[in-house]
Design an enzyme around this catalytic site. Structure first.
Site, PDB file in Angstrom:
ATOM      1  N   CYS A  39       0.817  -1.222   0.000  1.00 24.57           N
ATOM      2  CA  CYS A  39       0.000   0.000   0.000  1.00 24.57           C
ATOM      3  C   CYS A  39       0.848   1.268   0.000  1.00 24.57           C
ATOM      4  O   CYS A  39       1.923   1.301   0.581  1.00 24.57           O
ATOM      5  CB  CYS A  39      -0.882   0.039   1.232  1.00 24.57           C
TER       6      CYS A  39
ATOM      7  N   GLU B 235      19.891 -17.547  -3.799  1.00 23.03           N
ATOM      8  CA  GLU B 235      19.490 -16.236  -4.321  1.00 23.03           C
ATOM      9  C   GLU B 235      19.184 -16.335  -5.822  1.00 23.03           C
ATOM     10  O   GLU B 235      18.252 -15.704  -6.314  1.00 23.03           O
ATOM     11  CB  GLU B 235      20.591 -15.202  -4.026  1.00 23.03           C
TER      12      GLU B 235
ATOM     13  N   LYS C  80      15.606 -15.292  -7.448  1.00 18.46           N
ATOM     14  CA  LYS C  80      15.453 -14.282  -8.501  1.00 18.46           C
ATOM     15  C   LYS C  80      14.655 -14.871  -9.656  1.00 18.46           C
ATOM     16  O   LYS C  80      13.747 -14.237 -10.190  1.00 18.46           O
ATOM     17  CB  LYS C  80      16.806 -13.807  -9.046  1.00 18.46           C
TER      18      LYS C  80
ATOM     19  N   LYS D  24       6.998  -4.497  -3.253  1.00 16.91           N
ATOM     20  CA  LYS D  24       8.393  -4.112  -2.996  1.00 16.91           C
ATOM     21  C   LYS D  24       8.715  -4.147  -1.512  1.00 16.91           C
ATOM     22  O   LYS D  24       9.786  -4.589  -1.128  1.00 16.91           O
ATOM     23  CB  LYS D  24       8.661  -2.722  -3.579  1.00 16.91           C
TER      24      LYS D  24
ATOM     25  N   TRP E 195      -3.047  -2.711  -1.519  1.00 21.14           N
ATOM     26  CA  TRP E 195      -2.595  -4.088  -1.742  1.00 21.14           C
ATOM     27  C   TRP E 195      -3.440  -4.911  -0.788  1.00 21.14           C
ATOM     28  O   TRP E 195      -3.246  -4.859   0.427  1.00 21.14           O
ATOM     29  CB  TRP E 195      -1.111  -4.175  -1.408  1.00 21.14           C
TER      30      TRP E 195
ATOM     31  N   ARG F  82       5.726  -0.308  -5.718  1.00 21.79           N
ATOM     32  CA  ARG F  82       5.622  -1.099  -4.497  1.00 21.79           C
ATOM     33  C   ARG F  82       4.597  -2.224  -4.643  1.00 21.79           C
ATOM     34  O   ARG F  82       4.547  -3.118  -3.811  1.00 21.79           O
ATOM     35  CB  ARG F  82       5.224  -0.186  -3.338  1.00 21.79           C
TER      36      ARG F  82
ATOM     37  N   GLU G  46      10.856 -15.452  -8.757  1.00 22.99           N
ATOM     38  CA  GLU G  46      10.015 -14.280  -8.518  1.00 22.99           C
ATOM     39  C   GLU G  46       9.705 -13.477  -9.770  1.00 22.99           C
ATOM     40  O   GLU G  46       8.618 -12.944  -9.887  1.00 22.99           O
ATOM     41  CB  GLU G  46      10.531 -13.403  -7.369  1.00 22.99           C
TER      42      GLU G  46
ATOM     43  N   HIS H 185      20.824 -37.420  -2.251  1.00 24.90           N
ATOM     44  CA  HIS H 185      19.950 -37.923  -1.190  1.00 24.90           C
ATOM     45  C   HIS H 185      18.469 -37.767  -1.547  1.00 24.90           C
ATOM     46  O   HIS H 185      17.613 -37.802  -0.666  1.00 24.90           O
ATOM     47  CB  HIS H 185      20.259 -37.205   0.129  1.00 24.90           C
TER      48      HIS H 185
ATOM     49  N   ASN I  67      -2.307   2.387   5.730  1.00 22.86           N
ATOM     50  CA  ASN I  67      -1.405   1.262   5.456  1.00 22.86           C
ATOM     51  C   ASN I  67      -1.271   0.470   6.742  1.00 22.86           C
ATOM     52  O   ASN I  67      -1.244   1.058   7.818  1.00 22.86           O
ATOM     53  CB  ASN I  67       0.001   1.760   5.076  1.00 22.86           C
ATOM     54  N   GLY I  68      -1.127  -0.837   6.627  1.00 25.08           N
ATOM     55  CA  GLY I  68      -0.978  -1.662   7.828  1.00 25.08           C
ATOM     56  C   GLY I  68      -2.211  -2.531   8.012  1.00 25.08           C
ATOM     57  O   GLY I  68      -3.046  -2.641   7.109  1.00 25.08           O
TER      58      GLY I  68
HETATM   59  C1  F6R Z   1      13.682 -10.461  -3.556  1.00 23.28           C
HETATM   60  C2  F6R Z   1      12.965  -9.531  -2.774  1.00 23.28           C
HETATM   61  C3  F6R Z   1      12.403  -9.927  -1.437  1.00 23.28           C
HETATM   62  C4  F6R Z   1      12.982  -8.966  -0.404  1.00 23.28           C
HETATM   63  C5  F6R Z   1      12.346  -9.204   0.964  1.00 23.28           C
HETATM   64  C6  F6R Z   1      12.971  -8.326   2.028  1.00 23.28           C
HETATM   65  O1  F6R Z   1      14.178  -9.930  -4.729  1.00 23.28           O
HETATM   66  O2  F6R Z   1      12.846  -8.444  -3.196  1.00 23.28           O
HETATM   67  O3  F6R Z   1      12.683 -11.242  -1.083  1.00 23.28           O
HETATM   68  O4  F6R Z   1      14.360  -9.147  -0.381  1.00 23.28           O
HETATM   69  O5  F6R Z   1      10.978  -8.959   0.896  1.00 23.28           O
HETATM   70  O6  F6R Z   1      12.840  -6.975   1.731  1.00 23.28           O
HETATM   71  P1  F6R Z   1      13.686  -5.875   2.469  1.00 23.28           P
HETATM   72  O7  F6R Z   1      15.110  -6.079   2.093  1.00 23.28           O
HETATM   73  O8  F6R Z   1      13.145  -4.573   1.990  1.00 23.28           O
HETATM   74  O9  F6R Z   1      13.480  -6.090   3.939  1.00 23.28           O
END
Ligand code: F6R
Length: 598
Positions: free
Chosen positions: A2, A473, A477, A593, A72, A27, A480, A496, A98-99
């Site tokens: 949001c 990682e 990537k 985001k 959101w 976001r 997502e 295993h 928000n929240g």
């Molecule tokens: C992956 C991604 C998420 C964030 C996670 C933590 O590309 O964007 O996994 O890394 O939501 O977000 P922050 O770093 O903002 O706490």
């Protein structure tokens, strides 16, 4: 997640509000809305649409005060009615929030029992009715909001508009950020500075628990005014087609910023003044624990490996979301590191709060200055990656790992890491920006590999020890942004169980550092090949000719820093697979985001 924008001043509010919402689109959201006051009447436009479409619906609606929101969904489906702003029955008060209000069922039931008809399924609507009820017995809007919030449990960043008081907005914060932008005879409000920097660099962050009245020419908060070093261009695409690509390309410069002024060649160590820990404090650290979510957690795993290797003190990483709920043992000799790009991730913030409640020693590794995690920690390392807009974190991840390399170097040098080894690492860190730039130059090559494997339904990402968090990682990537199912496995664990899945349709990306485990990693590739599985090797070693079906080569550096360089091609691979599949790279489905809710 949001987004909130508010404006009170002398210009038409609509363009300011909608432009602000546009800046927050990255976001993630599913609906949008705006409320304005004109000639004493409240006018609300809201729908489950993009900001662009909302702009068409609102047109040139007049008004010099207003609030706006991108939603959101948490409570209630994605519908026009559930979009914010929410109003009370009389249509006098409008609220953006928000929240999450945790006791909203109870509040809604009470309101219904007292005869109020609720039109939406949201928690926020309850707030607007509660404020309207409180306004009957309170002189000012701020008092009414304060009274209404007394019965509210949960988190909120809130802006309230009263049609009878068109010269003010009331803001409140508890767990969800609210920042004020100070203009000349006008005030901007937002949940993220990205929505303000076009108008002003002068900002005030609201403290948790704070409620304030904001007028065009005055406001009173406990926080001090600060100047943010961000400009509107930081949030513009420029020559790039999407932010992920732009932010990947910015990595050499971002790493240079993270290193600037922090490396000490003379004493072969790092200076991290923001930690506020002197050598004696650093020596007292008996253990380091990294906490973060998603990509930040994987960066923490790299950090933990670096600390163990360079400082020889036990270190590990744990998802902040698990830590906060499992009643962790908090030990006063442990240095806890809370990692977050946004500094808003609720799970990470809650872990920090739990740690502080138990007297833990916690520092932040945060990108957004002024964010909740940074403020709650009070000390730490700022990542200096610059604004990260794309949902997929790239440059922030890289700067996390670089910062942890410096932290590990510092912890090592107050212990037994030799000056010679420290010196090699200082030189190695300084070499990273150019090395990252050279990896990025191989873009066409990685794109060709990506297009060859883009149709795969599943992929494995394999690594061991230094390569293991890199593989995790890489898988993160890929899934997502491309929605291709990807699973990371430790190389030795393959036999295993998961080896059963290997066939010609299951490509494996194998991370192969040039280290003492090279022969073992080559053996892993051979095991996969023997079962007909295609292999993409990402390596800084010289692999035997023909071993892998595709090889992405990265430059060599000190082995401890291998994970930093080996991750870059995996970002590129994920990017190009997503591009080949025509995905909306910056706004992957179902993701936001910054995750400011449970
Ligand atoms: C992956 C991604 C998420 C964030 C996670 C933590 O590309 O964007 O996994 O890394 O939501 O977000 P922050 O770093 O903002 O706490």
């Amino acid at each position: 997640m949001c987004g909130i924008v508010g404006y009170v001043g002398h210009r038409d509010a609509v363009p300011v509000l909608l432009e602000g919402l546009h800046r927050l689109e990255y976001r993630g959201y599913d609906s949008a809305g705006v409320a304005l006051v004109h000639r004493g009447r409240l006018k609300v436009h809201k729908a489950a649409v993009r900001v662009r479409e909302l702009r068409e619906q609102v047109g040139k609606a007049p008004g010099v005060v207003g609030i706006a929101h991108t939603r959101w969904a948490t409570h209630g489906e994605v519908t026009d009615v559930n979009a914010h702003p929410h109003t009370d029955t009389s249509g006098r008060f409008a609220v953006v929030h928000n929240g999450i209000v945790e006791n909203s069922d109870e509040l809604r039931a009470k309101l219904q029992a007292s005869g109020v008809t609720l039109v939406s399924e949201t928690d926020t609507e309850a707030l607007s009715h509660l404020i309207a009820a409180a306004a009957e017995s309170h002189e000012t809007l701020e008092e009414a909001v304060r009274a209404a919030l007394r019965g509210v449990e949960g988190t909120y960043g809130l802006v309230v508009l009263d049609a009878r008081r068109p010269t003010e907005l009331v803001v409140a914060r508890n767990g969800s950020p609210i920042v004020l932008g100070v203009g000349e005879g006008e005030m901007f409000i937002a949940s993220d500075v990205a929505a303000l920097v076009r108008h002003t660099q002068r900002v005030v962050y609201l403290e948790d628990g704070e409620i304030a009245t904001v007028r065009a020419g005055d406001f009173q908060t406990t926080g001090r005014e600060e100047t943010v070093e961000l400009a509107d261009e930081d949030y513009q695409l420029g020559e790039f087609t999407d932010f992920m690509r732009k932010e990947m390309a910015e990595q050499p410069e971002a790493v240079r910023r993270a290193l600037r002024g922090r490396l000490d060649s003379r004493f072969a160590t790092a200076h991290l003044g923001g930690l506020r820990l002197d050598p004696r404090d650093l020596r007292d650290v008996r253990r380091v624990k990294f906490l973060g979510c998603g990509t930040a957690y994987y960066a923490g795993q790299i950090g933990a490996n670096l600390v163990e290797e360079l400082a020889r003190i036990p270190a590990d990483a744990e998802p902040a979301s698990e830590f906060r709920y499992r009643n962790p043992v908090v030990d006063s000799d442990t240095l806890y590191v809370a990692i977050s790009q946004s500094g808003e991730t609720l799970d990470t913030l809650a872990a920090v709060q739990e740690l502080k409640r138990k007297g833990g020693n916690v520092i932040g590794a945060v990108n957004v200055v002024g964010s909740a995690v940074a403020r709650e920690c009070g000390s730490g390392v700022f990542l200096h990656a610059g604004p990260e807009v794309s949902v997929a974190s790239t440059k922030a991840f890289t700067n996390m790992t670089v910062s942890f390399a410096m932290l590990a170097l510092l912890l090592g040098r107050v212990r037994d890491l030799s000056a010679a080894h420290g010196s090699r690492l200082v030189t190695a860190l300084q070499a990273l920006p150019d090395q990252i730039a050279s990896i990025l130059e191989a873009d066409d090559e990685v794109a060709a590999i990506a297009s060859k494997y883009a149709q795969a339904q599943h992929m494995f990402f394999i690594g061991r020890v230094r390569g293991w968090p890199v593989a995790r990682e890489g898988a993160q990537k890929l899934k997502e942004i491309s929605y291709v199912h990807a699973e990371a496995y430790q190389a030795a664990e393959l036999k295993h169980g998961p080896l059963a899945l290997i066939d010609a349709q299951m490509p494996s990306v194998v991370v192969v550092p040039q280290d003492e485990l090279l022969a073992k990693n080559i053996g892993t590739i051979e095991q996969i090949k023997a079962r007909g599985g295609p292999v993409i090797a990402v390596t800084n070693a010289s692999l035997p000719e023909g071993l892998a079906d595709a090889v992405i080569q990265v430059p060599r550096n000190e082995p401890e820093l291998d994970p930093i360089l080996l991750t870059i091609p995996l970002q590129m691979l994920a990017y190009h697979v997503a591009a080949a599949l025509g995905r909306d790279i910056d706004k992957p489905r179902n993701l936001a985001k910054s995750v400011t809710v449970e």
